[in-house]
Design a protein around this motif. Structure first.
Motif, PDB file in Angstrom:
ATOM      1  N   GLU A 193       0.832  -1.199   0.000  1.00 28.47           N
ATOM      2  CA  GLU A 193       0.000   0.000   0.000  1.00 28.47           C
ATOM      3  C   GLU A 193       0.869   1.251   0.000  1.00 28.47           C
ATOM      4  O   GLU A 193       0.554   2.232  -0.705  1.00 28.47           O
ATOM      5  N   ARG A 194       1.948   1.230   0.757  1.00 27.94           N
ATOM      6  CA  ARG A 194       2.861   2.379   0.769  1.00 27.94           C
ATOM      7  C   ARG A 194       3.520   2.556  -0.603  1.00 27.94           C
ATOM      8  O   ARG A 194       3.726   3.684  -1.056  1.00 27.94           O
ATOM      9  N   SER A 195       3.818   1.441  -1.267  1.00 32.93           N
ATOM     10  CA  SER A 195       4.414   1.517  -2.601  1.00 32.93           C
ATOM     11  C   SER A 195       3.421   2.087  -3.610  1.00 32.93           C
ATOM     12  O   SER A 195       3.782   2.925  -4.451  1.00 32.93           O
ATOM     13  N   ILE A 196       2.160   1.645  -3.536  1.00 36.29           N
ATOM     14  CA  ILE A 196       1.130   2.134  -4.446  1.00 36.29           C
ATOM     15  C   ILE A 196       0.953   3.645  -4.313  1.00 36.29           C
ATOM     16  O   ILE A 196       0.700   4.351  -5.292  1.00 36.29           O
ATOM     17  N   LYS A 197       1.134   4.154  -3.087  1.00 36.63           N
ATOM     18  CA  LYS A 197       0.983   5.589  -2.846  1.00 36.63           C
ATOM     19  C   LYS A 197       2.224   6.381  -3.234  1.00 36.63           C
ATOM     20  O   LYS A 197       2.263   7.599  -3.024  1.00 36.63           O
ATOM     21  N   GLY A 198       3.245   5.688  -3.743  1.00 37.27           N
ATOM     22  CA  GLY A 198       4.404   6.383  -4.262  1.00 37.27           C
ATOM     23  C   GLY A 198       5.594   6.478  -3.338  1.00 37.27           C
ATOM     24  O   GLY A 198       6.608   7.100  -3.682  1.00 37.27           O
ATOM     25  N   GLU A 199       5.515   5.862  -2.156  1.00 37.06           N
ATOM     26  CA  GLU A 199       6.637   5.935  -1.218  1.00 37.06           C
ATOM     27  C   GLU A 199       7.826   5.146  -1.755  1.00 37.06           C
ATOM     28  O   GLU A 199       7.662   4.067  -2.326  1.00 37.06           O
ATOM     29  N   LYS A 200       9.013   5.665  -1.548  1.00 44.31           N
ATOM     30  CA  LYS A 200      10.237   5.013  -2.002  1.00 44.31           C
ATOM     31  C   LYS A 200      11.043   4.522  -0.792  1.00 44.31           C
ATOM     32  O   LYS A 200      10.723   4.829   0.341  1.00 44.31           O
ATOM     33  N   SER A 201      12.099   3.777  -1.079  1.00 45.71           N
ATOM     34  CA  SER A 201      13.000   3.257  -0.033  1.00 45.71           C
ATOM     35  C   SER A 201      12.216   2.513   1.047  1.00 45.71           C
ATOM     36  O   SER A 201      12.333   2.786   2.245  1.00 45.71           O
ATOM     37  N   LEU A 202      11.393   1.583   0.610  1.00 42.48           N
ATOM     38  CA  LEU A 202      10.530   0.840   1.522  1.00 42.48           C
ATOM     39  C   LEU A 202      11.277  -0.304   2.204  1.00 42.48           C
ATOM     40  O   LEU A 202      12.274  -0.814   1.677  1.00 42.48           O
TER      41      LEU A 202
END
Length: 276
Positions: free
Chosen positions: A161-170
Motif C-alpha cells: 500500500e505504501r508503494s502504491i501511494k508512491g513511497e520510495k525506499s521501503l
C-alpha cells in the motif's frame, strides 16, 4: 473434566470458585506488589514462581499509557514477553528491543477483535524478530498455518500500500522463510526454550512435524518454505513427534478417541447454550 450435561452442578460450583478467585486477584497482587495499573487501558501483571518464569505483559492500547512509562519504572527486561502490543508508539516498540524483551504477535485475533493493527512492521523496523501466538480459539483458528499466513499477507499488504501511494525506499517484504522462523525458533526463544526445541539440533528434543507435499494444495511442489506458508493447512500434517514420541501418525492422532471428544464438545456446547 466431565463436560456432560449432568455435570452441570459441578461446573456451576467450579465457575463460582473461579469467579471468587479472579475477583480478589487484583487486590491480592496489588498487596504483593505484583500488579501496577497505568492510565487508561494498560495494566501490568507479574506472577513469579520459585523456578524461572517468563513474565507476560498485555499491551492493548499501549499508547495511552505514555511513552517510556514501563521502562522508566524499571518494569521492562529480557524476561518479559509483550503480547497484543497494538497501538504502541515506535518508541515503546524500540524500548522492548533496547531492554531485551520479546514480542509475540497474534495477528488473526488482533485484527478480528479490534485490538488494533498487529505491530509486525513496527517490530521489524525496530530490529525485533517476533514470535507468533494464538488467542481466543473459539473465535479464530489457532493453527500455525493461519498465524503464519496472516502475518505474511498483512506485512506485504502494508508495504504494498505504501508503494502504491508512491513511497520510495521501503522496508523489504517478508519472505516465507522469515515467517517459519517466527513460528518455530522465535517461539522457542520467547518461551525460554531455545536450548530444548525450535531447531533440529543435536541434543535438543525431537519435536518434529512431517508435512505432506503430495496433496492438491501444494501441486506441483517446488519451494518448501513457500508451500508451507502460502498453501498448506492442517490437512497437510501427516505425522507429529513431541520429544521423540509420536502423537500423530499417518494423519491420525495417536491414542485419542475422537468420537468421545466430539460427544463431549457437543454436550458442553449444549449445556452452555442452555444457560443463556
Amino acid at each position: 473434566r466431565d463436560l456432560r450435561p449432568d455435570a452441570g452442578r459441578s461446573l456451576d460450583r467450579d465457575a463460582d470458585r473461579r469467579r471468587r478467585r479472579l475477583h480478589h486477584l487484583p487486590q491480592i497482587l496489588a498487596e504483593r506488589g505484583r500488579v501496577r495499573r497505568h492510565p487508561d487501558r494498560l495494566a501490568v501483571v507479574e506472577i513469579h514462581h520459585d523456578h524461572r518464569c517468563t513474565r507476560g505483559r498485555t499491551g492493548e492500547g499501549a499508547r495511552t499509557a505514555g511513552e517510556g512509562l514501563l521502562g522508566d519504572e524499571g518494569l521492562m527486561g529480557p524476561d518479559n514477553v509483550y503480547i497484543h502490543f497494538t497501538n504502541a508508539s515506535d518508541a515503546q516498540i524500540r524500548r522492548i528491543k533496547d531492554t531485551g524483551g520479546s514480542l509475540s504477535i497474534a495477528a488473526p485475533i488482533e485484527m478480528a477483535m479490534r485490538h488494533g493493527m498487529p505491530p509486525i512492521q513496527q517490530a521489524l523496523d525496530a530490529g525485533i524478530r517476533p514470535s507468533l501466538s494464538s488467542d481466543v480459539e473459539t473465535t479464530m483458528a489457532a493453527d500455525m498455518f493461519s498465524q503464519m499466513r496472516s502475518v505474511f499477507t498483512l506485512q506485504r499488504a502494508l508495504i504494498n500500500e505504501r508503494s502504491i501511494k508512491g513511497e520510495k525506499s521501503l522496508p523489504p517484504l517478508l519472505q516465507s522463510r522469515d515467517v517459519i522462523e517466527f513460528a518455530t525458533l522465535q517461539g522457542a526463544r520467547t518461551d525460554g526454550l531455545e536450548s530444548k526445541v525450535g531447531t533440529r539440533t543435536h541434543g535438543k528434543e525431537a519435536d518434529i512435524v512431517l508435512l505432506r507435499t503430495d496433496l492438491f494444495n501444494t501441486l506441483p511442489f517446488n519451494n518448501a518454505y513457500g508451500a508451507v506458508v502460502t498453501a498448506m493447512d492442517t490437512s497437510n500434517v501427516d505425522t507429529v513427534f513431541v520429544a521423540g514420541k509420536a502423537v500423530k501418525r499417518a494423519g491420525k492422532l495417536v491414542d485419542v478417541d475422537l468420537a468421545s471428544v466430539r460427544r463431549q464438545a457437543a454436550a458442553s456446547r449444549d449445556y452452555l447454550v442452555g444457560k443463556l
